[in-house]
Design a protein around this motif. Sequence first.
Motif, PDB file in Angstrom:
ATOM      1  N   GLY A   4       0.709  -1.335  -0.114  1.00  0.00           N
ATOM      2  CA  GLY A   4       0.109  -0.012  -0.145  1.00  0.00           C
ATOM      3  C   GLY A   4       0.821   1.361  -0.196  1.00  0.00           C
ATOM      4  O   GLY A   4       0.294   2.503   0.194  1.00  0.00           O
ATOM      5  N   PHE A   5       2.154   1.228  -0.075  1.00  0.00           N
ATOM      6  CA  PHE A   5       3.316   2.196  -0.215  1.00  0.00           C
ATOM      7  C   PHE A   5       2.499   3.311  -1.312  1.00  0.00           C
ATOM      8  O   PHE A   5       2.412   2.855  -2.385  1.00  0.00           O
ATOM      9  CB  PHE A   5       4.493   2.015  -0.450  1.00  0.00           C
ATOM     10  N   LYS A   6       2.578   4.710  -1.083  1.00  0.00           N
ATOM     11  CA  LYS A   6       2.364   5.656  -2.082  1.00  0.00           C
ATOM     12  C   LYS A   6       3.457   6.805  -1.602  1.00  0.00           C
ATOM     13  O   LYS A   6       3.169   7.155  -0.190  1.00  0.00           O
ATOM     14  CB  LYS A   6       0.840   6.087  -2.263  1.00  0.00           C
ATOM     15  N   PRO A   7       3.896   7.503  -2.452  1.00  0.00           N
ATOM     16  CA  PRO A   7       4.905   8.650  -2.154  1.00  0.00           C
ATOM     17  C   PRO A   7       3.978   9.604  -1.457  1.00  0.00           C
ATOM     18  O   PRO A   7       2.953  10.009  -1.926  1.00  0.00           O
ATOM     19  CB  PRO A   7       5.455   8.786  -3.273  1.00  0.00           C
ATOM     20  N   SER A   8       4.439  10.420  -0.420  1.00  0.00           N
ATOM     21  CA  SER A   8       3.869  11.566   0.019  1.00  0.00           C
ATOM     22  C   SER A   8       4.238  12.690  -0.726  1.00  0.00           C
ATOM     23  O   SER A   8       5.162  12.689  -1.598  1.00  0.00           O
ATOM     24  CB  SER A   8       4.062  11.791   1.604  1.00  0.00           C
ATOM     25  N   GLU A   9       3.459  13.887  -0.413  1.00  0.00           N
ATOM     26  CA  GLU A   9       3.689  15.022  -1.356  1.00  0.00           C
ATOM     27  C   GLU A   9       5.000  15.874  -1.022  1.00  0.00           C
ATOM     28  O   GLU A   9       5.555  16.503  -1.767  1.00  0.00           O
ATOM     29  CB  GLU A   9       2.524  16.082  -0.908  1.00  0.00           C
ATOM     30  N   SER A  10       5.534  15.424   0.074  1.00  0.00           N
ATOM     31  CA  SER A  10       6.830  15.798   0.558  1.00  0.00           C
ATOM     32  C   SER A  10       8.134  15.568  -0.293  1.00  0.00           C
ATOM     33  O   SER A  10       9.065  16.152  -0.381  1.00  0.00           O
ATOM     34  CB  SER A  10       7.322  15.460   1.988  1.00  0.00           C
ATOM     35  N   LEU A  11       7.808  14.410  -0.971  1.00  0.00           N
ATOM     36  CA  LEU A  11       8.846  13.887  -2.092  1.00  0.00           C
ATOM     37  C   LEU A  11       9.317  14.883  -3.178  1.00  0.00           C
ATOM     38  O   LEU A  11      10.144  14.876  -3.645  1.00  0.00           O
ATOM     39  CB  LEU A  11       8.417  12.577  -2.663  1.00  0.00           C
TER      40      LEU A  11
END
Length: 159
Positions: A76-83
């Motif tokens: 379920g990993f999805k990158p955050s906006e902070s990336l």
Amino acid sequence: MMDELMLVAATPFKRNNKNTLSIKDFEFVLSFDLKWMAPDLASKVRDKAIGARLLKFSGAELVLNFDISKIEIPHGFKPSESLFKERSVIEDIIALIVANCGKNARDTTALINKKQEQFEDLVDIEVAGLLTAKELGCDIDAIYDKVYSKVFSKDDKPT
């Protein structure tokens, strides 16, 4: 916790079960297969991963610059906006050490802080990070200029 950029960079390779990918295939996975980001952001993530020395070029192909077998992508990993935000120079140094030395971010931060304390806080944290990376055997060529610019920029010094 594993560096988010490292997880994102590893995912297209894991998904395709390959050690090399074309730029197009790398960005296609991030944009269209996973629907994590728009194609222009996938290009920025690619450039950011190259700048952090997580990816490199071998001819026209992208190659991971770390051992993918040690990377486990959480379900379920999805990158955050902070990336998509710019990382500080010290964050880039920490990512470089994590990617190349198998240390986690917390241990790396502790090593850098210890190095700075050895110099009785007379050097900037970025210099301590660069020295730590060098001592751990990391190739610091790609990040040296960023550290130099940060440490010796006129904007940071009192007038």
